[in-house]
Design a protein around this motif. Structure first.
Motif, PDB file in Angstrom:
ATOM      1  N   GLY A 148     -34.820  13.818  13.640  1.00 35.26           N
ATOM      2  CA  GLY A 148     -34.624  14.919  12.690  1.00 35.26           C
ATOM      3  C   GLY A 148     -33.459  15.837  13.004  1.00 35.26           C
ATOM      4  O   GLY A 148     -33.278  16.868  12.351  1.00 35.26           O
ATOM      5  N   ASN A 151     -32.544  20.460  13.695  1.00 35.10           N
ATOM      6  CA  ASN A 151     -33.194  21.331  12.718  1.00 35.10           C
ATOM      7  C   ASN A 151     -34.323  22.191  13.276  1.00 35.10           C
ATOM      8  O   ASN A 151     -34.746  23.137  12.627  1.00 35.10           O
ATOM      9  CB  ASN A 151     -33.794  20.477  11.586  1.00 35.10           C
ATOM     10  CG  ASN A 151     -32.767  20.157  10.512  1.00 35.10           C
ATOM     11  OD1 ASN A 151     -32.388  21.046   9.754  1.00 35.10           O
ATOM     12  ND2 ASN A 151     -32.298  18.926  10.463  1.00 35.10           N
ATOM     13  N   GLU A 382     -27.720  16.715  -0.508  1.00 38.27           N
ATOM     14  CA  GLU A 382     -29.128  16.604  -0.119  1.00 38.27           C
ATOM     15  C   GLU A 382     -29.725  15.239  -0.481  1.00 38.27           C
ATOM     16  O   GLU A 382     -30.583  14.712   0.233  1.00 38.27           O
ATOM     17  CB  GLU A 382     -29.924  17.725  -0.785  1.00 38.27           C
ATOM     18  CG  GLU A 382     -31.248  17.974  -0.077  1.00 38.27           C
ATOM     19  CD  GLU A 382     -32.054  19.079  -0.724  1.00 38.27           C
ATOM     20  OE1 GLU A 382     -31.632  19.639  -1.760  1.00 38.27           O
ATOM     21  OE2 GLU A 382     -33.142  19.372  -0.187  1.00 38.27           O
ATOM     22  N   LYS A 386     -32.097  12.896   1.812  1.00 37.82           N
ATOM     23  CA  LYS A 386     -33.423  12.432   1.371  1.00 37.82           C
ATOM     24  C   LYS A 386     -33.487  10.901   1.426  1.00 37.82           C
ATOM     25  O   LYS A 386     -34.487  10.328   1.853  1.00 37.82           O
ATOM     26  CB  LYS A 386     -33.703  12.909  -0.056  1.00 37.82           C
ATOM     27  CG  LYS A 386     -34.115  14.370  -0.115  1.00 37.82           C
ATOM     28  CD  LYS A 386     -34.513  14.753  -1.517  1.00 37.82           C
ATOM     29  CE  LYS A 386     -35.024  16.186  -1.544  1.00 37.82           C
ATOM     30  NZ  LYS A 386     -35.043  16.756  -2.872  1.00 37.82           N
ATOM     31  N   TYR A 389     -33.977   9.790   5.087  1.00 35.12           N
ATOM     32  CA  TYR A 389     -35.291   9.968   5.716  1.00 35.12           C
ATOM     33  C   TYR A 389     -36.437   9.363   4.897  1.00 35.12           C
ATOM     34  O   TYR A 389     -37.550   9.203   5.405  1.00 35.12           O
ATOM     35  CB  TYR A 389     -35.548  11.456   5.995  1.00 35.12           C
ATOM     36  CG  TYR A 389     -34.682  11.969   7.131  1.00 35.12           C
ATOM     37  CD1 TYR A 389     -34.876  11.511   8.438  1.00 35.12           C
ATOM     38  CD2 TYR A 389     -33.653  12.871   6.912  1.00 35.12           C
ATOM     39  CE1 TYR A 389     -34.078  11.954   9.478  1.00 35.12           C
ATOM     40  CE2 TYR A 389     -32.846  13.327   7.951  1.00 35.12           C
ATOM     41  CZ  TYR A 389     -33.068  12.860   9.227  1.00 35.12           C
ATOM     42  OH  TYR A 389     -32.278  13.280  10.263  1.00 35.12           O
ATOM     43  N   TYR A 393     -39.188  12.367   4.758  1.00 36.37           N
ATOM     44  CA  TYR A 393     -38.501  13.621   4.422  1.00 36.37           C
ATOM     45  C   TYR A 393     -39.501  14.758   4.189  1.00 36.37           C
ATOM     46  O   TYR A 393     -39.308  15.878   4.666  1.00 36.37           O
ATOM     47  CB  TYR A 393     -37.598  13.419   3.199  1.00 36.37           C
ATOM     48  CG  TYR A 393     -36.726  14.622   2.929  1.00 36.37           C
ATOM     49  CD1 TYR A 393     -35.599  14.864   3.703  1.00 36.37           C
ATOM     50  CD2 TYR A 393     -37.050  15.531   1.927  1.00 36.37           C
ATOM     51  CE1 TYR A 393     -34.807  15.986   3.484  1.00 36.37           C
ATOM     52  CE2 TYR A 393     -36.263  16.656   1.699  1.00 36.37           C
ATOM     53  CZ  TYR A 393     -35.148  16.870   2.475  1.00 36.37           C
ATOM     54  OH  TYR A 393     -34.374  17.982   2.268  1.00 36.37           O
ATOM     55  N   LEU A 396     -40.867  16.035   7.414  1.00 31.70           N
ATOM     56  CA  LEU A 396     -39.838  16.795   8.123  1.00 31.70           C
ATOM     57  C   LEU A 396     -39.702  18.194   7.526  1.00 31.70           C
ATOM     58  O   LEU A 396     -39.579  19.179   8.264  1.00 31.70           O
ATOM     59  CB  LEU A 396     -38.489  16.068   8.027  1.00 31.70           C
ATOM     60  CG  LEU A 396     -38.225  15.003   9.085  1.00 31.70           C
ATOM     61  CD1 LEU A 396     -36.954  14.232   8.742  1.00 31.70           C
ATOM     62  CD2 LEU A 396     -38.096  15.619  10.478  1.00 31.70           C
ATOM     63  N   GLY A 397     -39.724  18.273   6.185  1.00 29.45           N
ATOM     64  CA  GLY A 397     -39.607  19.564   5.503  1.00 29.45           C
ATOM     65  C   GLY A 397     -40.756  20.493   5.871  1.00 29.45           C
ATOM     66  O   GLY A 397     -40.579  21.694   6.075  1.00 29.45           O
ATOM     67  N   LYS A 400     -40.242  21.633   9.363  1.00 29.19           N
ATOM     68  CA  LYS A 400     -39.173  22.636   9.375  1.00 29.19           C
ATOM     69  C   LYS A 400     -39.774  23.997   9.017  1.00 29.19           C
ATOM     70  O   LYS A 400     -39.468  25.010   9.636  1.00 29.19           O
ATOM     71  CB  LYS A 400     -38.088  22.217   8.378  1.00 29.19           C
ATOM     72  CG  LYS A 400     -36.943  23.193   8.243  1.00 29.19           C
ATOM     73  CD  LYS A 400     -35.960  23.141   9.397  1.00 29.19           C
ATOM     74  CE  LYS A 400     -34.740  24.028   9.109  1.00 29.19           C
ATOM     75  NZ  LYS A 400     -33.848  24.111  10.256  1.00 29.19           N
ATOM     76  N   VAL A 415     -32.390  19.900   6.864  1.00 29.32           N
ATOM     77  CA  VAL A 415     -33.669  19.663   6.195  1.00 29.32           C
ATOM     78  C   VAL A 415     -34.198  21.042   5.815  1.00 29.32           C
ATOM     79  O   VAL A 415     -34.359  21.909   6.671  1.00 29.32           O
ATOM     80  CB  VAL A 415     -34.660  18.949   7.134  1.00 29.32           C
ATOM     81  CG1 VAL A 415     -36.025  18.835   6.488  1.00 29.32           C
ATOM     82  CG2 VAL A 415     -34.121  17.582   7.534  1.00 29.32           C
TER      83      VAL A 415
END
Ligand SMILES: Cc1cc2nc3c(=O)[nH]c(=O)nc-3n(C[C@H](O)[C@H](O)[C@H](O)COP(=O)(O)OP(=O)(O)OC[C@H]3O[C@@H](n4cnc5c(N)ncnc54)[C@H](O)[C@@H]3O)c2cc1C
Length: 419
Positions: A148, A151, A382, A386, A389, A393, A396-397, A400, A415
């Motif tokens: 990742g 981030n 973006e 996306k 990942y 994704y 990960l978001g 984050k 991200v």
């Protein structure tokens, strides 16, 4: 402002200062990042390049690595014990940036990506707190760090698993561009049947004009196979000889038994600091004949001797981890491709960029949607992140949002925090 950190306490102070003063923060490991995310204008650079300790535990085959180490620092320390961690192919690259986005190199088919060998990381989070992420403590953070990028916080040290690598049978073998189609067709089939310890990346580039390359070949456009066999000496020689027997007579053949350490820094001199670079990447699953034709057509238009296209294998051991096991998602691609326009003349920079873009636009329809984040620039958008990942994704978001809700660490392939 550049905070030259000596230890974790400095990193905590720098993160707190940057956050409280609303500064854009860049994290610098080895400073090799293509878009230059290791630096930022009008903001704070957290420079870790002084944190370069390496401690090898030969009994456990683990290595503790300071976040400012280059891969060469680590190779130097591990080689004395006959061990290595799978890193990249140029030893001046930083361990931190390379690892946090995946990390592929000669030992990848045998031992996986750098992240597949990451056991633990020490991390300073956005609120200045310090955590150790491993499979029992903050396992979700360890998952995010395995691909990742930068981030989630500032990693101050890594713990890796190391593997045996002493003498390898390795080096570049060059053919003229007229043989490239045959070599590439052979290469795509060869790789599917090659043992994990045999790694060969393919390049379309130019013979450098200098020693040790024979003068009569300087400046020739070529197809190169960079072979590396990390098996028993007799098996290795036999395997590379089989490649030689299957293909036309090369113009240069430097492959032979060498220390793994020497392989790792073989190309450092060709890519010194200060060159102009523009690169674009893709994950590649198959290499049909039509794609090979496009590669050869575009490579023939190369604007400088240093520019290149490389296909790096990411199969073998890399495929044996499940897609969701790490944040790095693309476990079914066969290669990670990079097209890099490289040169020393500032006046040539626009031409280098245009060549790389044109090449990529022509070849991308044959490739997968995403790319290795470390081969992406800051102008990809973006949708590309996306695509890179994929199913990971969303997770990960959410992580984050948990670890960096204010997106303090955004000078990277970003991200966005997600509810
Ligand atoms: C000549 C050359 C050869 C390369 N070869 C390979 C290769 O063979 N295999 C491969 O996988 N890649 C390769 N790369 C790509 C390389 O992995 C990336 O450029 C990578 O970003 C470099 O890491 P760095 O630490 O040197 O970069 P930096 O510029 O120092 O950092 C890049 C980014 O990584 C993040 N980061 C760095 N340190 C930390 C930290 N401690 N904590 C949190 N985030 C951090 C930040 O987002 C930062 O902006 C190569 C690059 C070059 C220039």
């Amino acid at each position: 402002m550049i905070a030259r950190c000596a230890d974790v306490a400095d990193v905590i102070a720098a993160v707190n200062f940057g956050r409280d003063n609303r500064l854009a923060i860049a994290i610098r490991g080895g400073g090799h990042n293509g878009p230059g995310f290791g630096s930022v204008d009008d903001g704070l650079v957290i420079d870790l390049s002084m944190m370069r300790g390496v401690r090898v535990d030969p009994a456990k085959r683990t290595v503790r690595v300071g976040a400012g180490c280059t891969t060469g620092d680590v190779d130097h320390a591990t080689h004395a014990f006959g061990l290595a961690i799978p890193f990249g192919v140029v030893s001046t690259t930083g361990v931190a940036g390379l690892t946090l986005s995946g990390g592929h190199g000669y030992l990848g088919r045998q031992y996986g990506l750098a992240i597949d060998n990451l056991i633990e990381a020490d991390v300073v989070l956005t609120d200045g707190t310090f955590v150790v992420a491993n499979t029992t403590d903050s396992p979700d953070l360890l998952w995010a760090l395995r691909g990742g990028g930068g981030n989630f916080g500032v990693v101050t040290s890594f713990l890796f698993e190391a593997h045996p690598a002493t003498t390898v049978y390795a080096g570049p073998i060059f053919w003229e561009l007229k043989d490239a189609a045959r070599i590439m067709r052979w290469y795509r089939d060869f790789q599917a049947s090659a043992p994990d310890e045999f790694y060969a990346f393919l390049g379309l580039q130019t013979v450098p004009s200098g020693d040790p390359f024979p003068r009569e070949h300087w400046g020739k456009k070529i197809c190169v196979l960079l072979v590396s066999h990390n098996g028993a000496a007799a098996d290795a020689e036999k395997a590379v000889n089989a490649v030689r027997a299957a293909l036309p007579e090369p113009i240069i053949d430097f492959a032979g038994p060498i220390p793994y350490l020497a392989l790792q820094d073989m190309f450092d001199g060709l890519y010194p600091k200060g060159l102009h670079w523009y690169w674009k990447g893709d994950f590649v699953k198959t290499l049909p004949d039509a794609a090979i034709d496009v590669h050869i057509e575009q490579a023939a238009r190369v604007p400088s001797d240093a520019s290149l296209m490389h296909l790096y294998p990411i199969d073998g051991s890399v495929h044996r981890k499940a897609e969701g096991e790490t944040a790095w998602n693309c476990r079914d691609a066969t290669w990670s491709m990079v097209i890099a326009g490289i040169g020393s003349d500032p006046g040539q920079a626009p031409a280098l960029k245009q060549w790389a873009k044109n090449y990529w636009e022509a070849i991308h329809p044959f490739d997968l949607g995403g790319a290795y984040p470390n081969f992406m620039k800051d102008d990809e958008g973006e949708a590309r992140i996306k695509a890179t990942y994929g199913d990971n994704y969303q997770r990960l978001g959410k992580l984050k949002k948990k670890y960096d809700p204010g997106n303090l660490f955004r000078v990277n392939q970003n991200v966005r925090p997600m509810a």
